[in-house]
Design an enzyme around this catalytic site. Structure first.
Site, PDB file in Angstrom:
ATOM      1  N   LEU A 103       0.791  -1.226   0.000  1.00 19.87           N
ATOM      2  CA  LEU A 103       0.000   0.000   0.000  1.00 19.87           C
ATOM      3  C   LEU A 103       0.826   1.279   0.000  1.00 19.87           C
ATOM      4  CD1 LEU A 103      -2.602  -0.539   2.822  1.00 19.87           C
ATOM      5  CD2 LEU A 103      -3.076   0.208   0.514  1.00 19.87           C
ATOM      6  N   GLY A 104       2.098   1.127   0.342  1.00 22.12           N
ATOM      7  CA  GLY A 104       2.928   2.312   0.532  1.00 22.12           C
ATOM      8  C   GLY A 104       2.974   2.714   1.998  1.00 22.12           C
ATOM      9  N   ILE A 109      -1.821 -14.203  10.576  1.00 16.36           N
ATOM     10  CA  ILE A 109      -1.429 -14.924  11.793  1.00 16.36           C
ATOM     11  C   ILE A 109      -0.046 -14.450  12.242  1.00 16.36           C
ATOM     12  CG2 ILE A 109      -0.747 -17.198  12.682  1.00 16.36           C
ATOM     13  CD1 ILE A 109      -2.926 -18.387  10.922  1.00 16.36           C
ATOM     14  N   LYS A 117     -15.130   2.079  -2.503  1.00 11.59           N
ATOM     15  CA  LYS A 117     -15.770   1.210  -1.515  1.00 11.59           C
ATOM     16  C   LYS A 117     -15.017   1.232  -0.183  1.00 11.59           C
ATOM     17  CE  LYS A 117     -19.167  -0.730  -3.787  1.00 11.59           C
ATOM     18  NZ  LYS A 117     -20.533  -0.431  -3.334  1.00 11.59           N
ATOM     19  N   THR A 118     -15.715   1.532   0.893  1.00 11.79           N
ATOM     20  CA  THR A 118     -15.033   1.645   2.196  1.00 11.79           C
ATOM     21  C   THR A 118     -15.144   0.371   3.043  1.00 11.79           C
ATOM     22  OG1 THR A 118     -17.003   2.545   3.253  1.00 11.79           O
ATOM     23  CG2 THR A 118     -15.451   4.135   2.333  1.00 11.79           C
ATOM     24  N   LYS A 119     -15.941  -0.597   2.577  1.00  9.54           N
ATOM     25  CA  LYS A 119     -16.164  -1.786   3.406  1.00  9.54           C
ATOM     26  C   LYS A 119     -14.874  -2.519   3.823  1.00  9.54           C
ATOM     27  CE  LYS A 119     -19.958  -3.522   3.853  1.00  9.54           C
ATOM     28  NZ  LYS A 119     -21.005  -2.897   4.643  1.00  9.54           N
ATOM     29  N   THR A 165     -12.010  -1.353   4.385  1.00  8.70           N
ATOM     30  CA  THR A 165     -11.376  -0.563   5.451  1.00  8.70           C
ATOM     31  C   THR A 165     -12.126  -0.760   6.768  1.00  8.70           C
ATOM     32  OG1 THR A 165     -10.589   1.066   3.875  1.00  8.70           O
ATOM     33  CG2 THR A 165     -10.719   1.782   6.163  1.00  8.70           C
ATOM     34  N   GLY A 190      24.977  -7.949  -7.454  1.00  6.27           N
ATOM     35  CA  GLY A 190      24.303  -9.226  -7.663  1.00  6.27           C
ATOM     36  C   GLY A 190      25.140 -10.389  -7.173  1.00  6.27           C
ATOM     37  N   CYS A 208      29.474  -2.724  -7.337  1.00 12.19           N
ATOM     38  CA  CYS A 208      29.814  -3.978  -6.652  1.00 12.19           C
ATOM     39  C   CYS A 208      30.072  -5.087  -7.685  1.00 12.19           C
ATOM     40  CB  CYS A 208      28.725  -4.339  -5.645  1.00 12.19           C
ATOM     41  SG  CYS A 208      29.352  -5.408  -4.330  1.00 12.19           S
ATOM     42  N   HIS A 227      28.246   0.259  -2.303  1.00  8.72           N
ATOM     43  CA  HIS A 227      26.893   0.531  -2.813  1.00  8.72           C
ATOM     44  C   HIS A 227      26.506   1.995  -2.563  1.00  8.72           C
ATOM     45  CE1 HIS A 227      25.643  -3.592  -3.805  1.00  8.72           C
ATOM     46  NE2 HIS A 227      26.521  -3.921  -2.879  1.00  8.72           N
ATOM     47  N   GLU A 274      24.206   3.633  -3.784  1.00  6.49           N
ATOM     48  CA  GLU A 274      22.755   3.876  -3.840  1.00  6.49           C
ATOM     49  C   GLU A 274      22.134   4.040  -2.460  1.00  6.49           C
ATOM     50  OE1 GLU A 274      24.295   1.042  -4.655  1.00  6.49           O
ATOM     51  OE2 GLU A 274      23.063  -0.750  -4.327  1.00  6.49           O
TER      52      GLU A 274
END
Ligand code: GLN
Length: 533
Positions: free
Chosen positions: A15-16, A149, A188-190, A192, A355, A382, A508, A510
């Site tokens: 979802l972010g 779970i 639709k909010t259901k 949630t 990699g 790398c 790395h 990045e």
């Protein structure tokens, strides 16, 4: 005493949530509070370091050498603070601590159970982060989806924390998806509502809903959600899809997320400073439509999250070079069978990321040869640096069978070989050369021009290294070893003089690029590639 913000997720994964957590943390930081961030993952692996990138996306490495969840990358890019070991906690880590305690006899003969022993261990790692970080506000994201779970023990521990610390010191943000249904053509909010019920069943009443949707929720829908979930309407927050993730904190600020949280905590609402961030978003939105085409050649290109920080770093470099960066994902294994000149026909620059393992190696080497011979800007990270050395040894120095011993243990010319201290290691988890190491930069080199510094600190994650025995030979043919780790004499950066931009690094970079401060090696690549537009 610190205040705690917990971010849970409902309805679906992906979802972010991480970006929501990072955006909230950024706003609180820019309000002048010291923040610390943490991610809890419900899986039983001790850390993601041994997991396939296809399962988990990239492994983000922190300065202290922890192999962590990719969400930590979002956290560091947003709040621009170095996180550490206590920022990434998996159930595997929790369970292994509990079992260690049990074997030591710490539980004095008691029956060891999920409640209270596992939940206590979870609480301990949350409370400890307060002591180690001295933060005013700790923001903890819970991986997975409410109702799984696997996550139950974590949520039970959070329920206990709210009971122990009080409602005034804890704030629960529940992020959910509000889907748009074709046919009935409405949001639709259901789902949630039901996921809020699921949280309540565990005993947690959320304080805010961040609703991810394709459009803003109407007043009516907000009212409905507010009523069903007992949350004030102003705390039902829109998280509408955006093309530029760095806009999200601004969207949240407009909806007063930071004010609502600070009000609950009863702490002073200091003035916010988000000018730099506003400037960034403006710059990103204003980039010209012409894009630099960069090829990322890797074997996990089917899942872009496997190279998340690399892709973000390229974009950051584009922000500073005022140009859009379009990433072309090239499967290195398929490249082995294809005509390189065709594949790279419209490409302005080539990047080979890190990699492991044999698959697709020859495809990467083919790409490097093409870049070197055709003056295409090239950047190897790398494994990308290691293969640049192999390619050069084979095709320029004439060592036809040169290789890394990772791929051919019996090669007559082990250009890349296992580091001495790695040779006796049996356990795979957490045993690479990890985290920050210093690198000294040679004068009058491309590296020096880019970094404008003599000494740098970069993050590592590797077992193999450039084999020093071959240094002289490669130097004779034009390779410059422009970055060295002094005590170990390990090669950190190499570059090729006779080329507009050909550079590789063992670390790395990045992990250190930020949207408001791109990394010099990425910026150099984009700058050089831009010339091919
Ligand atoms: N497989 C190589 C090594 O272990 C490269 C690692 C990497 O790219 N992160 O040294």
């Amino acid at each position: 005493m610190a205040k705690y913000v917990f971010i849970t997720g409902g309805v679906v994964s992906g979802l972010g949530k991480g970006i929501t957590a990072a955006s909230i943390a950024l706003l609180l930081k820019q309000r002048g509070y010291k923040v610390f961030m943490q991610k809890f993952d419900p899986y039983i692996n001790v850390d993601p370091g041994t997991m396939s990138p296809y399962q988990h996306g990239e492994v983000f490495v922190t300065a202290d050498g922890s192999e962590t969840d990719l969400d930590l990358g979002h956290y560091e890019r947003f709040i621009d603070e170095e996180l550490n070991y206590s920022s990434s906690v998996s159930m595997g880590k929790i369970f292994s601590n509990v079992i260690e305690n049990e074997r030591r006899g710490d539980y004095l003969g008691g029956t060891v159970q999920i409640v209270p022993h596992v939940t206590n261990e979870i609480k301990k790692s949350i409370y400890e982060s307060e002591h180690s970080s001295h933060a005013d506000i700790i923001i903890t994201e819970i991986g997975g989806t409410v109702g799984d779970i696997e996550g139950l023990a974590i949520l039970e521990a959070l329920r206990q924390i709210r009971y122990e610390m009080g409602v005034e010191n804890t704030f629960f943000v529940h992020t959910t998806l509000v889907p748009f249904l074709f046919g009935s053509n409405e949001l639709k909010t259901k789902p949630t509502q039901q996921s809020v019920i699921e949280l309540r069943r565990i005993g947690i009443q959320p304080d805010m809903i961040v609703a991810r949707a394709s459009e803003n929720l109407s007043d009516e829908l907000k009212y409905k959600l507010s009523l069903f979930s007992s949350i004030p309407k102003e705390s039902i927050i829109d998280a509408v899809d955006v093309s530029n993730i760095y806009r999200i904190p601004l969207n949240f600020h407009e909806q007063k997320i930071d004010e609502i949280i600070l009000k609950r905590f009863g702490i002073k609402k200091k003035a916010i400073d988000i000018k730099e961030w506003e400037k960034l978003v403006k710059r990103v939105d204003g980039l010209s439509d012409k894009a630099v085409e960069i090829a990322i050649v890797g074997k996990y290109v089917g899942l872009h999250d496997a190279y998340l920080s690399v892709a973000e770093s390229l974009k950051h470099a584009g922000y500073d070079e005022n140009v859009k960066v379009n990433i072309n994902w090239i499967d290195s294994e398929e490249l082995e069978k294809k005509k390189v000149e065709k594949v790279f026909e419209n490409i302005h620059g080539i990047l080979i990321p890190g990699g492991f393992g044999n698959r697709g190696i020859e495809g990467k080497i083919k790409a490097i040869k093409y870049a070197r011979e055709n003056n295409i800007p090239f950047f190897g990270i790398c494994l990308g640096m290691q293969l640049a050395a192999v390619e050069f040894a084979r095709n320029v120095c004439g060592l036809k069978k040169a290789n890394s011993t990772e791929f051919d243990e019996k090669t007559p010319d082990p250009i890349i070989d296992k580091m001495e201290e790695q040779k006796t290691i049996i356990n795979m988890g957490g045993t690479m050369r990890l985290g920050n190491y210093e690198c000294k930069i040679k004068s009058d080199t491309l590296a020096e021009k880019l970094y404008k510094k003599k000494k740098i600190l970069e993050r590592h994650r590797h077992r193999f290294e450039f084999n020093d025995k071959y240094r002289g030979l490669l130097e004779e043919k034009g390779i410059v070893f422009s970055g060295i780790n002094e005590p170990s004499s390990l090669v950190e950066i190499l570059e090729y003089k006779e080329h507009p931009y050909f550079i590789g690094c063992q670390f790395h970079p990045e992990f250190k690029s930020r949207p408001i401060r791109s990394h010099p090696l990425f910026r150099g690549l984009i700058k050089a590639s831009k010339k091919n537009l």
